[in-house]
Design an enzyme around this catalytic site. Structure first.
Site, short mmCIF file in Angstrom:
data_model
loop_
_atom_site.label_atom_id
_atom_site.label_comp_id
_atom_site.label_asym_id
_atom_site.label_seq_id
_atom_site.Cartn_x
_atom_site.Cartn_y
_atom_site.Cartn_z
N ASP A 1 -16.43 16.28 27.16
CA ASP A 1 -15.17 15.56 27.33
C ASP A 1 -14.74 15.02 25.98
O ASP A 1 -15.55 14.83 25.06
CB ASP A 1 -15.34 14.41 28.33
CG ASP A 1 -14.00 13.76 28.70
OD1 ASP A 1 -12.95 14.41 28.54
OD2 ASP A 1 -14.00 12.60 29.12
N CYS B 1 -12.55 17.27 30.68
CA CYS B 1 -11.28 16.83 30.10
C CYS B 1 -10.14 17.68 30.66
O CYS B 1 -10.15 18.91 30.52
CB CYS B 1 -11.35 16.97 28.58
SG CYS B 1 -9.79 16.62 27.73
N CYS C 1 -7.10 12.57 34.44
CA CYS C 1 -7.90 12.35 33.24
C CYS C 1 -9.17 11.69 33.75
O CYS C 1 -9.10 10.74 34.55
CB CYS C 1 -7.18 11.45 32.24
SG CYS C 1 -8.20 10.95 30.83
N HIS D 1 -11.11 9.68 32.53
CA HIS D 1 -11.22 8.24 32.24
C HIS D 1 -10.61 7.39 33.37
O HIS D 1 -11.03 6.26 33.60
CB HIS D 1 -10.48 7.89 30.94
CG HIS D 1 -11.15 8.34 29.69
ND1 HIS D 1 -11.14 9.64 29.26
CD2 HIS D 1 -11.85 7.64 28.76
CE1 HIS D 1 -11.80 9.73 28.12
NE2 HIS D 1 -12.24 8.52 27.79
#
Length: 272
Positions: free
Chosen positions: A12, A75, A186, A188
């Protein structure tokens, strides 16, 4: 055929891929996992396609040297370009975008929002994959240029996170008040899902593609007779940025304690 004793690689642009590692550890507890997080060059989503591909090849070459049997590209930005680098590697590479699109198709959604990096939003990758099976589904992408970087900076500054969400997701929520499904485009972003729910309760379904990506990898390894049935399930972290932050975040996300967290040279962007 993949070597059953070889590790699974996860890569990632930063530590968001920890959400994929978590799902892999849950589904495949005996598999060894190697994680590479390029925190120094994060976010990739604000870069050009050529630069993203340059960095991606260097990351995949690193994992190739670790003799991985499969790679999860955690990612979304990198996943949008998978057709441009998969032919260069013998091991199978799994796209997080494909996983997220699979979730939408399985649910048969009539409309869905996508919160992602700017590159992913502009690429139209989710639209294309979803419309192959659900041509009438309305897909609403929303780029979020700073959120991944804010998370990667550590500390989880709630004011900065909320401000960024209001300035990005807020536009999507206002434009489509009846929209209730949102892909966290995403890796995250699942880390701030509670902020999203608090600020925009209209999104009653938050889709985290990490679980589906892990399931697709498990199914592939089963088909290839490449599951490690008696492994120790070791977990090793390689990062191009702050080792202590990456170590502490394993606890925050709920991962197994890593056997090691090692600083490695960062991929070199184009022109440097």
């Amino acid at each position: 055929m993949p070597d059953a004793k070889a590790p699974i690689g996860v890569m990632d642009a930063g530590l968001g891929g920890y959400t994929v590692v978590k799902e892999l550890q849950r589904l495949l507890p005996k598999e060894d996992i190697i994680f590479l997080g390029d925190g120094k060059n994060q976010p990739y989503g604000n870069r050009s396609e050529k630069d993203i591909l340059c960095l991606t090849h260097q990351c995949l070459d690193f994992l190739k040297d670790k003799y991985v049997k499969v790679v999860a590209v955690a990612c979304n930005t990198i996943s949008t370009l998978i057709d441009k680098y998969q032919p260069d590697y013998e091991f199978r590479i799994f796209s997080i975008v494909q996983a997220g699109s699979t979730d939408v198709i399985k649910l048969g959604l009539r409309q869905v929002g996508i919160l992602s990096t700017v590159f992913t939003a502009n690429s139209g990758c989710y639209d294309r994959l979803i419309h192959q099976e659900l041509p009438r589904t309305a897909v609403y992408p929303q780029g979020c240029p700073r959120l991944a970087r804010i998370i990667e900076d550590g500390g989880f500054d709630q004011e900065r996170i909320d401000t960024e969400l209001r300035e990005t997701l807020g536009h999507l929520a206002q434009a489509h008040p009846d929209l209730d499904s949102l892909i966290l485009g995403c890796t995250h972003f699942p880390m701030v899902s509670e902020n999203i729910r608090r600020l925009y309760p209209q999104f009653t379904r938050l889709i985290n593609p990490a679980a589906t990506q892990a399931r697709l990898i498990k199914e592939y390894l089963e088909r290839e007779n490449a599951l490690d049935s008696d492994g120790k399930g070791t977990f090793r972290v390689y990062t191009t940025s702050d080792c202590e932050f990456y170590r502490s975040m394993t606890d925050h996300v709920g991962l197994k304690t890593p056997a090691s967290v090692e600083l490695v040279p960062a991929p070199i962007p184009l022109g440097k």
